[in-house]
Design a protein around this motif. Sequence first.
Motif, PDB file in Angstrom:
ATOM      1  N   ALA A 249       0.819  -1.216   0.000  1.00 30.82           N
ATOM      2  CA  ALA A 249       0.000   0.000   0.000  1.00 30.82           C
ATOM      3  C   ALA A 249       0.856   1.272   0.000  1.00 30.82           C
ATOM      4  O   ALA A 249       2.031   1.255   0.386  1.00 30.82           O
ATOM      5  N   PRO A 250       0.269   2.390  -0.430  1.00 30.76           N
ATOM      6  CA  PRO A 250       1.005   3.661  -0.484  1.00 30.76           C
ATOM      7  C   PRO A 250       1.651   4.055   0.846  1.00 30.76           C
ATOM      8  O   PRO A 250       2.753   4.627   0.845  1.00 30.76           O
ATOM      9  N   GLY A 251       0.997   3.756   1.971  1.00 33.84           N
ATOM     10  CA  GLY A 251       1.578   4.101   3.268  1.00 33.84           C
ATOM     11  C   GLY A 251       2.896   3.386   3.508  1.00 33.84           C
ATOM     12  O   GLY A 251       3.831   3.960   4.096  1.00 33.84           O
ATOM     13  N   VAL A 252       2.995   2.144   3.058  1.00 32.30           N
ATOM     14  CA  VAL A 252       4.237   1.387   3.212  1.00 32.30           C
ATOM     15  C   VAL A 252       5.312   1.941   2.290  1.00 32.30           C
ATOM     16  O   VAL A 252       6.484   2.051   2.674  1.00 32.30           O
ATOM     17  N   GLN A 253       4.917   2.323   1.073  1.00 34.91           N
ATOM     18  CA  GLN A 253       5.885   2.917   0.155  1.00 34.91           C
ATOM     19  C   GLN A 253       6.401   4.253   0.702  1.00 34.91           C
ATOM     20  O   GLN A 253       7.595   4.565   0.587  1.00 34.91           O
ATOM     21  N   ALA A 254       5.505   5.031   1.336  1.00 35.78           N
ATOM     22  CA  ALA A 254       5.924   6.291   1.959  1.00 35.78           C
ATOM     23  C   ALA A 254       6.913   6.030   3.086  1.00 35.78           C
ATOM     24  O   ALA A 254       7.873   6.785   3.285  1.00 35.78           O
ATOM     25  N   LEU A 255       6.687   4.952   3.837  1.00 35.70           N
ATOM     26  CA  LEU A 255       7.592   4.590   4.920  1.00 35.70           C
ATOM     27  C   LEU A 255       8.976   4.246   4.366  1.00 35.70           C
ATOM     28  O   LEU A 255      10.002   4.754   4.849  1.00 35.70           O
ATOM     29  N   ILE A 256       9.017   3.407   3.353  1.00 36.40           N
ATOM     30  CA  ILE A 256      10.310   3.009   2.782  1.00 36.40           C
ATOM     31  C   ILE A 256      11.045   4.226   2.213  1.00 36.40           C
ATOM     32  O   ILE A 256      12.249   4.393   2.401  1.00 36.40           O
ATOM     33  N   GLU A 257      10.293   5.102   1.538  1.00 40.51           N
ATOM     34  CA  GLU A 257      10.909   6.300   0.964  1.00 40.51           C
ATOM     35  C   GLU A 257      11.471   7.227   2.038  1.00 40.51           C
ATOM     36  O   GLU A 257      12.442   7.964   1.798  1.00 40.51           O
ATOM     37  N   SER A 258      10.877   7.201   3.242  1.00 41.56           N
ATOM     38  CA  SER A 258      11.301   8.091   4.322  1.00 41.56           C
ATOM     39  C   SER A 258      12.592   7.646   4.991  1.00 41.56           C
ATOM     40  O   SER A 258      13.205   8.410   5.742  1.00 41.56           O
ATOM     41  N   ILE A 259      13.019   6.418   4.747  1.00 40.50           N
ATOM     42  CA  ILE A 259      14.187   5.866   5.447  1.00 40.50           C
ATOM     43  C   ILE A 259      15.479   6.414   4.858  1.00 40.50           C
ATOM     44  O   ILE A 259      15.691   6.357   3.645  1.00 40.50           O
ATOM     45  N   ASP A 260      16.314   6.947   5.730  1.00 42.52           N
ATOM     46  CA  ASP A 260      17.688   7.297   5.356  1.00 42.52           C
ATOM     47  C   ASP A 260      18.560   6.149   5.855  1.00 42.52           C
ATOM     48  O   ASP A 260      18.908   6.086   7.030  1.00 42.52           O
ATOM     49  N   ALA A 261      18.896   5.242   4.950  1.00 40.23           N
ATOM     50  CA  ALA A 261      19.560   3.998   5.353  1.00 40.23           C
ATOM     51  C   ALA A 261      20.917   4.251   6.002  1.00 40.23           C
ATOM     52  O   ALA A 261      21.338   3.498   6.882  1.00 40.23           O
ATOM     53  N   GLU A 262      21.608   5.289   5.599  1.00 40.03           N
ATOM     54  CA  GLU A 262      22.911   5.569   6.192  1.00 40.03           C
ATOM     55  C   GLU A 262      22.774   6.123   7.602  1.00 40.03           C
ATOM     56  O   GLU A 262      23.650   5.931   8.445  1.00 40.03           O
ATOM     57  N   LYS A 263      21.672   6.784   7.865  1.00 38.67           N
ATOM     58  CA  LYS A 263      21.466   7.417   9.164  1.00 38.67           C
ATOM     59  C   LYS A 263      20.827   6.478  10.177  1.00 38.67           C
ATOM     60  O   LYS A 263      21.227   6.437  11.343  1.00 38.67           O
ATOM     61  N   SER A 264      19.819   5.706   9.759  1.00 38.88           N
ATOM     62  CA  SER A 264      19.097   4.871  10.731  1.00 38.88           C
ATOM     63  C   SER A 264      18.388   3.723  10.038  1.00 38.88           C
ATOM     64  O   SER A 264      17.237   3.841   9.611  1.00 38.88           O
ATOM     65  N   LEU A 265      19.092   2.604   9.907  1.00 35.29           N
ATOM     66  CA  LEU A 265      18.489   1.365   9.425  1.00 35.29           C
ATOM     67  C   LEU A 265      19.296   0.204   9.982  1.00 35.29           C
ATOM     68  O   LEU A 265      20.476   0.053   9.691  1.00 35.29           O
ATOM     69  N   ASN A 266      18.654  -0.589  10.824  1.00 35.83           N
ATOM     70  CA  ASN A 266      19.271  -1.761  11.423  1.00 35.83           C
ATOM     71  C   ASN A 266      18.618  -3.016  10.868  1.00 35.83           C
ATOM     72  O   ASN A 266      17.420  -3.034  10.584  1.00 35.83           O
ATOM     73  N   ARG A 267      19.409  -4.058  10.728  1.00 38.63           N
ATOM     74  CA  ARG A 267      18.884  -5.370  10.323  1.00 38.63           C
ATOM     75  C   ARG A 267      19.265  -6.374  11.391  1.00 38.63           C
ATOM     76  O   ARG A 267      20.449  -6.546  11.703  1.00 38.63           O
ATOM     77  N   VAL A 268      18.259  -7.026  11.983  1.00 41.29           N
ATOM     78  CA  VAL A 268      18.505  -7.919  13.113  1.00 41.29           C
ATOM     79  C   VAL A 268      17.746  -9.224  12.903  1.00 41.29           C
ATOM     80  O   VAL A 268      16.511  -9.214  12.757  1.00 41.29           O
ATOM     81  N   GLU A 269      18.456 -10.341  12.874  1.00 44.58           N
ATOM     82  CA  GLU A 269      17.769 -11.631  12.908  1.00 44.58           C
ATOM     83  C   GLU A 269      17.192 -11.830  14.308  1.00 44.58           C
ATOM     84  O   GLU A 269      17.842 -11.510  15.312  1.00 44.58           O
ATOM     85  N   ILE A 270      15.976 -12.349  14.385  1.00 40.20           N
ATOM     86  CA  ILE A 270      15.294 -12.480  15.670  1.00 40.20           C
ATOM     87  C   ILE A 270      15.454 -13.902  16.210  1.00 40.20           C
ATOM     88  O   ILE A 270      15.031 -14.875  15.584  1.00 40.20           O
ATOM     89  N   TRP A 271      16.071 -13.977  17.368  1.00 40.19           N
ATOM     90  CA  TRP A 271      16.308 -15.235  18.064  1.00 40.19           C
ATOM     91  C   TRP A 271      15.727 -15.145  19.469  1.00 40.19           C
ATOM     92  O   TRP A 271      15.562 -14.046  20.019  1.00 40.19           O
ATOM     93  N   ASP A 272      15.419 -16.289  20.054  1.00 37.30           N
ATOM     94  CA  ASP A 272      15.046 -16.312  21.467  1.00 37.30           C
ATOM     95  C   ASP A 272      15.660 -17.542  22.119  1.00 37.30           C
ATOM     96  O   ASP A 272      16.415 -18.291  21.491  1.00 37.30           O
TER      97      ASP A 272
END
Length: 396
Positions: A249-272
Amino acid sequence: MKIIIIGAGIGGASAGIALKRLGHEVVIYDQMRENKPVGAALSLWSNGVKVLNWLGLADEVAALGGDMADMSYVDGLTGETLCQFSLAPVTEQTGQKPYPVARADLQALLMERFGMDDIHLGMRMEGIADDGETVTVTFADGSTDTADMLIGADGARSLTRDYVTPDGAPAIEREYSGYTNFNGLIPVNEAIGPATQWTSYVADGKRACVMPVAGDRFYFWFDVTQPSGLPYDRSEGKAPLEEAFAGWAPGVQALIESIDAEKSLNRVEIWDITPFPNWVKGRVAILGDAAHNTAPDIGQGACSALEDSFALAIAVSTNTVSVEDTLLRYEKIRAERAGDLVLRARKRGEETHAYDKAATDAWYASLRGTDGAGIIKGIVGNIVDSPVNLGGGILV
């Protein structure tokens, strides 16, 4: 009494504040070299906020917290609002408004309040020795420190957890939860959702969500079901999100467009970690992720660590037989409750991430048109048995 804490995260720093307030000499060691927490933000539900209030930080935490008044689920593919409702009943029933907060802001507050002079960074623990009267820690640089009690708040890959595991027992291993989380901070953008709303786009076992935090920012996260160990280079930026959420949906595309990957984007595999009963050995105990590493699916990870700090301080302040006895009483207060939250998060994750597609489809259907009463019941249900409530924290 002198107490050493290993780990200056949310659990370790809050425990340090609580134990200092009781008049003990407390020192914290952490292997990190500067305050760089994993993850952009966290959910502080009412139980976690109450512990921080108890530590004397009510005004500061309220200032850090986002004004999360409402909650909404949106069909991730069509953009149709499935439901929207107020979160006020959570505050009314628990007596405390929940706050999403930027993790670095909260950790910096806790470390500052504890006292930076008593926090030693760049110190990696390598050994523990308990002679029955004191406990000694050895660090990678060859230095040592000795105290009456050692608290291991040293995270998901805890060395202290290995130490307290009974001799001959199987090693406690982390388990992959089945999905990867991408998260960060962006400026508020109402093309994604209202500035005071927790908005979740859901479809195909994936989620794209935002929560408000202080500073006119959204904390965002995406869940993508995938195998563990897939290669990822930071230079890829948000390309995996653009691929995984193409056509959403457009809201998700707006979210992705808003991301500055160099400034704030983390990738974390989720474990417990499957809950286990032994948190204590002699004068040594574990706390936080070392004791109950959990997936974030019910937002109780940091809150559970704060509950540990509360319970530990209550045990230390009210029991006088011995250090060993006090720590066993702390374990009794916390192990079952914390383990239950781990299992609740695991069950919730299975439902939301389409490991059983029929169950996830049924959940999506249940969201359509709901007034939120069942969701509120689930949120409050995770709070009701918190030790900080002292048996009287829920009014209905």
